[in-house]
Write a protein that holds these residues in place. Structure first.
Motif, PDB file in Angstrom:
ATOM      1  N   TYR A   1       0.823  -1.219   0.000  1.00 57.53           N
ATOM      2  CA  TYR A   1       0.000   0.000   0.000  1.00 57.53           C
ATOM      3  C   TYR A   1       0.858   1.270   0.000  1.00 57.53           C
ATOM      4  N   HIS A   2       2.076   1.204  -0.542  1.00 58.13           N
ATOM      5  CA  HIS A   2       2.888   2.429  -0.661  1.00 58.13           C
ATOM      6  C   HIS A   2       2.424   3.176  -1.900  1.00 58.13           C
ATOM      7  N   TRP A   3       1.374   3.943  -1.760  1.00 53.64           N
ATOM      8  CA  TRP A   3       0.667   4.516  -2.910  1.00 53.64           C
ATOM      9  C   TRP A   3       0.752   6.038  -2.983  1.00 53.64           C
ATOM     10  N   LEU A   4       1.532   6.702  -2.121  1.00 55.17           N
ATOM     11  CA  LEU A   4       1.541   8.177  -2.172  1.00 55.17           C
ATOM     12  C   LEU A   4       2.027   8.660  -3.538  1.00 55.17           C
ATOM     13  N   ASP A   5       3.000   7.939  -4.130  1.00 60.87           N
ATOM     14  CA  ASP A   5       3.484   8.326  -5.467  1.00 60.87           C
ATOM     15  C   ASP A   5       2.390   8.126  -6.521  1.00 60.87           C
ATOM     16  N   LEU A   6       1.677   7.009  -6.414  1.00 63.97           N
ATOM     17  CA  LEU A   6       0.625   6.715  -7.394  1.00 63.97           C
ATOM     18  C   LEU A   6      -0.543   7.705  -7.257  1.00 63.97           C
ATOM     19  N   VAL A   7      -0.866   8.057  -6.028  1.00 61.94           N
ATOM     20  CA  VAL A   7      -1.975   9.001  -5.825  1.00 61.94           C
ATOM     21  C   VAL A   7      -1.571  10.399  -6.298  1.00 61.94           C
TER      22      VAL A   7
END
Ligand code: PLP
Length: 320
Positions: free
Chosen positions: A179-185
Motif C-alpha cells: 500500500y505504498h501509494w503516495l506516489d501513485l496518488v
C-alpha cells in the motif's frame, strides 16, 4: 480557551451515526478475527502498523460469473509477500481459500473484488519493535470494480504521464504487493490536472513504470512489450504474457520509454480490477489510429474467454 459548549463533535450522535450508516460502504462481507461481518462492521485499530506505517501486504483476486480467476497465482504472491515481510497469519493456503470462498458466498456476489490482507498489527504496549506486533489477517468480498468504466473500455482511456517517480525497488520490493501509494496518488492528481482519467508514473531510470493499480503494455509493429522490472508483477500482466505465447503474438519484457509510448500503435493497461483495458490518448495525444487496436481487442476477448476455463479458474461451491 475552550469549554464543553465549544467542542462541537464530542458526543454528537449524528456524527457517530454517519459512521454506522451501512450506505457508506459497498455491500459485501469481510472476515476478521475469526468472524464474518458486513463491510460496515469490519474495522481495525488505529494503532495497527498497517495504518500507521503502511506496514501490510495484500492481494486482490477477482471472481467472475461465480469462479475465482487464477487464484493459485494470487495465493502464491500473497504468501510470498508474507514470508518476505516476516509476517505470519496462522492460516494455511487451504484455510485462506475457504475464507475467501465464504466471503464471496455469503456476499452473494457472483462477480466480486476479493482482497486478502495481512497487516503488521499492533502490540498491547505500543512497542516500537515490529516483532512484538500481532499480525492481523483480513479478507473481504465486495462487488467487482474496474479501473475503466464501460465508455472508457469502448473508446480507450485517456492517460497522462506524471513526472512522479515510483518508489524504487531498493526501498520497497515491488514483488511484495503493498500500500505504498503516495506516489501513485500524486500521479493521479497530476493526471487530473492535465484533464486525463488516470496516470502512468516513471521508474527511477526515467522509463515508464506502472499506474495506480495497473501494469502497462505498448504494441508496435505487431510486437507487444511491457516494463520488465521496477513494477508489481501483476497477475493480469502474467495472463497477457501467457495468452501472447499461446497465440504466438511476439511479446517482450523490456524497458518502455516515454517515446515508446508516444510511438506505439496501441497501448493497454492490465489489472485484476478490469482486466485488459485500452488506452487511446497519452498526454492528450492520440495513439495509433486513435481507436482501440486489433491486438488489444484480441487480448481483451481472449482474457475474458479464459474465465470459464478450468485451467485458469476455480468454481465457488456456493454458486454451483
Ligand atoms: N501495479 C500495481 C501498483 C498494482 O497495485 C496492481 C494491482 O493492484 C497492478 C500493477 C496489477 O496487478 P494485477 O494484475 O495482479 O491486479
Amino acid at each position: 480557551m475552550s469549554n464543553a459548549s465549544t467542542v462541537p463533535t464530542v458526543g454528537r450522535p449524528e456524527i457517530a451515526a454517519q459512521y454506522e450508516d451501512n450506505s457508506r460502504y459497498p455491500s459485501g462481507i469481510a472476515y476478521m478475527d475469526g468472524q464474518y461481518l458486513p463491510m460496515s462492521q469490519a474495522k481495525i485499530s488505529v494503532l495497527d502498523w498497517g495504518l500507521l506505517h503502511s506496514d501490510a501486504t495484500y492481494d486482490t483476486v477477482h471472481v467472475w460469473d461465480g469462479r475465482f480467476f487464477r487464484l493459485d497465482l494470487h495465493l502464491d504472491r500473497f504468501f510470498n509477500g508474507l514470508e518476505k515481510l516476516r509476517m505470519s497469519i496462522n492460516l494455511s493456503r487451504e484455510e485462506v481459500t475457504t475464507v475467501l470462498q465464504n466471503c464471496v458466498g455469503l456476499s452473494g456476489h457472483r462477480s466480486a473484488y476479493v482482497e486478502m490482507i495481512c497487516t503488521r498489527g499492533s502490540s498491547p504496549t505500543f512497542s516500537r519493535d515490529p516483532r512484538d506486533a500481532i499480525n492481523r489477517f483480513i479478507a473481504f468480498a465486495i462487488p467487482f470494480g474496474s479501473v475503466a468504466n464501460a465508455e472508457q473500455l469502448k473508446r480507450g482511456l485517456h492517460v497522462a504521464i506524471s513526472s512522479t517517480v515510483r518508489i524504487p525497488p531498493a526501498s520497497v520490493d515491488p514483488t511484495i504487493k503493498n500500500y505504498h501509494w503516495l506516489d501513485l496518488v500524486k500521479g493521479l492528481y497530476d493526471a487530473y490536472d492535465q484533464k486525463a482519467e488516470t496516470a502512468l508514473i516513471l521508474d527511477f531510470e526515467g522509463n515508464i513504470a506502472e499506474g495506480p493499480g495497473f501494469n502497462v503494455f505498448a504494441v508496435r509493429g505487431g510486437q507487444v512489450s511491457t516494463p520488465a522490472k521496477n513494477v508489481l508483477p501483476g497477475i493480469t500482466r502474467r495472463s497477457v504474457l501467457d495468452i501472447c505465447s499461446e497465440l504466438q503474438i511476439p511479446v517482450a519484457e523490456k524497458a518502455v520509454s516515454q517515446d515508446d509510448l508516444f510511438g506505439a500503435d496501441e497501448i493497454f493497461i492490465t489489472s485484476t480490477a478490469g482486466g485488459v483495458m485500452p488506452v487511446t490518448k497519452v498526454n492528450e495525444r492520440s495513439i495509433g489510429t486513435g481507436s482501440v487496436g486489433e491486438i488489444t481487442k484480441t487480448l481483451m476477448d481472449e482474457y475474458w474467454k479464459r474465465h470459464s476455463d478450468p485451467k485458469w479458474s476455480t468454481p465457488i461451491s456456493y454458486f454451483s
